[in-house]
Design a protein around this motif. Structure first.
Motif, PDB file in Angstrom:
ATOM      1  N   GLY A  98       0.478  -1.010  -0.261  1.00 39.03           N
ATOM      2  CA  GLY A  98       0.365   0.204   0.060  1.00 39.03           C
ATOM      3  C   GLY A  98       0.798   1.725   0.113  1.00 39.03           C
ATOM      4  O   GLY A  98       0.596   2.320  -0.074  1.00 39.03           O
ATOM      5  N   LEU A  99       2.053   1.403   0.273  1.00 39.38           N
ATOM      6  CA  LEU A  99       3.209   2.262   0.687  1.00 39.38           C
ATOM      7  C   LEU A  99       3.167   3.069  -1.210  1.00 39.38           C
ATOM      8  O   LEU A  99       3.005   3.958  -0.943  1.00 39.38           O
ATOM      9  N   LEU A 100       3.023   2.514  -2.129  1.00 37.42           N
ATOM     10  CA  LEU A 100       2.781   3.474  -3.536  1.00 37.42           C
ATOM     11  C   LEU A 100       1.544   3.575  -3.931  1.00 37.42           C
ATOM     12  O   LEU A 100       1.213   4.142  -5.258  1.00 37.42           O
ATOM     13  N   PRO A 140       4.526  13.226  -8.712  1.00 39.01           N
ATOM     14  CA  PRO A 140       4.217  14.346 -10.149  1.00 39.01           C
ATOM     15  C   PRO A 140       4.945  13.477 -10.733  1.00 39.01           C
ATOM     16  O   PRO A 140       4.515  14.499 -12.604  1.00 39.01           O
ATOM     17  N   LEU A 141       5.130  12.441 -11.202  1.00 36.27           N
ATOM     18  CA  LEU A 141       5.640  11.624 -12.728  1.00 36.27           C
ATOM     19  C   LEU A 141       3.323  11.113 -12.756  1.00 36.27           C
ATOM     20  O   LEU A 141       4.315  10.537 -14.050  1.00 36.27           O
ATOM     21  N   VAL A 142       3.482  11.068 -11.926  1.00 37.63           N
ATOM     22  CA  VAL A 142       2.106  10.569 -12.393  1.00 37.63           C
ATOM     23  C   VAL A 142       0.815  11.073 -13.361  1.00 37.63           C
ATOM     24  O   VAL A 142       0.649  12.225 -13.516  1.00 37.63           O
ATOM     25  N   PRO A 143       0.371  10.262 -14.556  1.00 35.61           N
ATOM     26  CA  PRO A 143       0.068  11.193 -15.544  1.00 35.61           C
ATOM     27  C   PRO A 143      -1.463  11.281 -15.071  1.00 35.61           C
ATOM     28  O   PRO A 143      -1.984  10.980 -14.128  1.00 35.61           O
ATOM     29  N   ALA A 144      -2.104  13.084 -15.725  1.00 39.33           N
ATOM     30  CA  ALA A 144      -3.559  13.293 -15.258  1.00 39.33           C
ATOM     31  C   ALA A 144      -4.711  12.247 -15.098  1.00 39.33           C
ATOM     32  O   ALA A 144      -4.714  11.929 -16.155  1.00 39.33           O
ATOM     33  N   MET A 149      -1.963   7.258  -8.243  1.00 37.48           N
ATOM     34  CA  MET A 149      -0.464   6.894  -8.225  1.00 37.48           C
ATOM     35  C   MET A 149       0.014   5.710  -7.817  1.00 37.48           C
ATOM     36  O   MET A 149       0.841   4.987  -8.434  1.00 37.48           O
ATOM     37  N   ALA A 150      -1.306   4.864  -7.119  1.00 34.17           N
ATOM     38  CA  ALA A 150      -1.638   3.312  -7.588  1.00 34.17           C
ATOM     39  C   ALA A 150      -1.258   2.520  -8.693  1.00 34.17           C
ATOM     40  O   ALA A 150      -0.620   1.527  -9.043  1.00 34.17           O
ATOM     41  N   GLN A 151      -2.418   3.106  -9.532  1.00 28.90           N
ATOM     42  CA  GLN A 151      -2.427   2.597 -11.437  1.00 28.90           C
ATOM     43  C   GLN A 151      -0.784   3.078 -11.719  1.00 28.90           C
ATOM     44  O   GLN A 151      -0.315   2.199 -12.601  1.00 28.90           O
ATOM     45  N   PHE A 152      -0.448   4.288 -11.140  1.00 28.58           N
ATOM     46  CA  PHE A 152       1.603   4.783 -12.239  1.00 28.58           C
ATOM     47  C   PHE A 152       2.554   3.567 -11.878  1.00 28.58           C
ATOM     48  O   PHE A 152       2.662   2.997 -12.938  1.00 28.58           O
ATOM     49  N   ALA A 153       1.995   3.274 -10.201  1.00 26.29           N
ATOM     50  CA  ALA A 153       2.653   1.900 -10.158  1.00 26.29           C
ATOM     51  C   ALA A 153       2.941   0.536 -10.259  1.00 26.29           C
ATOM     52  O   ALA A 153       3.326  -0.222 -10.893  1.00 26.29           O
ATOM     53  N   LEU A 154       1.703   0.422 -10.774  1.00 29.58           N
ATOM     54  CA  LEU A 154       1.384  -0.980 -11.607  1.00 29.58           C
ATOM     55  C   LEU A 154       1.149  -0.718 -12.641  1.00 29.58           C
ATOM     56  O   LEU A 154       1.943  -2.122 -13.515  1.00 29.58           O
TER      57      LEU A 154
END
Length: 325
Positions: free
Chosen positions: A204-206, A254-258, A262-267
């Motif tokens: 869950g951290l990510l 800051p890298l997470v797309p619009a 954050m979780a979806q970025f990590a996945l």
């Protein structure tokens, strides 16, 4: 949902699956009704692979999954065995394998298990001819269709990949655990062994939902296993101390797309690794299950984002975990 294939199983699954540890124990209470709703939301979102284990809630997770997947032949269910007894090499015998798989077959309500994985056994087990002979016997007896391993260490994964009957390797892979990219994923791709990426959100951290004030319940492993008191510390926050993980997330956010979380970025970062067959985030409610599955629909991360993940890992995480597993 993109589909990928377990070559040695002849099975195609959605690239994002569901880890069912949360539905059994160790993450706080989840009712059976909520568990079924979570499973249904995942399937509705394109999930076709569910991972459980005989030790999750001492069979509760298997029983819940089994009651849900009945009459759903399109779903692949993987379970794991071996953690309900003392972690001693001598316990990994054909007789015990038969007993363990018979219990899982009953819990899941099937004659033949789709995939059974050795559940992070002692390291010598991965090099035992007798163990693989016993697993082959289970296939011959039609107790299981295929077998794999769940590992803590890179060397364990490589030992299993070298065996011709190994269909899959389950390993911790996330933005805090990059070591498998160096040797394990290339070796698996060359051998045709599937890779199941677990702990994808570092407990869950990510997800980006936690901060310094977050607390966890007494029955949550993120409380009682912070330092490996109950099982391998790598299973909790991927072995990264909580404060370091929070700082890493702050740098990655800051890298997470619009429009993405954050979780979806990590996945998505894991899905972008072509040797990964399926990633198995857990979920405790339908919203989490649906949001996790939606990560498969994101565009591949751009090169700068990939490079930033590596840079954050090299600066903050590598000194802490790279040589441990």
């Amino acid at each position: 949902m993109e589909n990928r294939t377990f070559s040695r199983m002849g099975r195609t699954v959605g690239v994002i699956g569901l880890g069912a540890w949360q539905l059994g124990a160790d993450w706080g209470e989840v009712s059976e009704t909520d568990a079924h709703a979570t499973l249904q939301a995942a399937v509705d979102a394109g999930v076709t692979f569910i991972d459980t284990a005989d030790v999750y809630g001492d069979g509760r997770s298997e029983q819940i999954v089994g009651s849900f997947v009945k009459d759903k032949p399109q779903l692949t269910v993987a379970t794991k065995m071996g953690r309900r007894m003392a972690q001693e090499v001598g316990n990994y015998t054909l007789d015990n394998f038969r007993a363990w798989t018979d219990r899982s077959r009953a819990n899941l309500g099937v004659d033949t298990l789709d995939l059974v994985q050795l559940h992070c056994p002692p390291t010598p087990v991965f090099s035992s001819d007798e163990v693989y002979d016993a697993l082959d016997t289970l296939v011959q007896e039609k107790r299981i269709k295929a077998y794999g391993v769940s590992v803590e260490k890179v060397e364990e994964a490589l030992a299993a990949i070298a065996r011709p009957g190994t269909a899959s390797v389950q390993i911790i892979l996330n933005a805090f655990r990059l070591k498998p990219l160096e040797r394990v994923l290339p070796a698996a791709a060359e051998a045709g062994v599937g890779i199941i990426a677990r702990v994808p959100l570092a407990s869950g951290l990510l997800s980006g939902r936690y901060d310094e004030h977050t607390t966890f319940g007494a029955d949550d492993h993120r409380n009682y296993n912070r330092h490996g008191e109950a099982f391998d510390v790598g299973e909790t926050f991927a072995g990264v101390d909580f404060a370091t993980g929070l700082e890493a997330v702050r740098r990655l956010r800051p890298l997470v797309p619009a429009g993405a979380s954050m979780a979806q970025f990590a996945l998505r970062w894991i899905v972008d690794q072509p040797a990964v067959t399926v990633v198995i985030p857990g979920a405790r409610n339908p919203e989490q299950a649906g949001n996790n599955a939606a990560a498969a629909g994101l565009a591949p991360l751009w090169a700068e984002a990939q490079e930033a993940v590596t840079a954050v890992y090299d600066e903050l995480i590598r000194p802490l975990v790279h040589d441990k597993w």
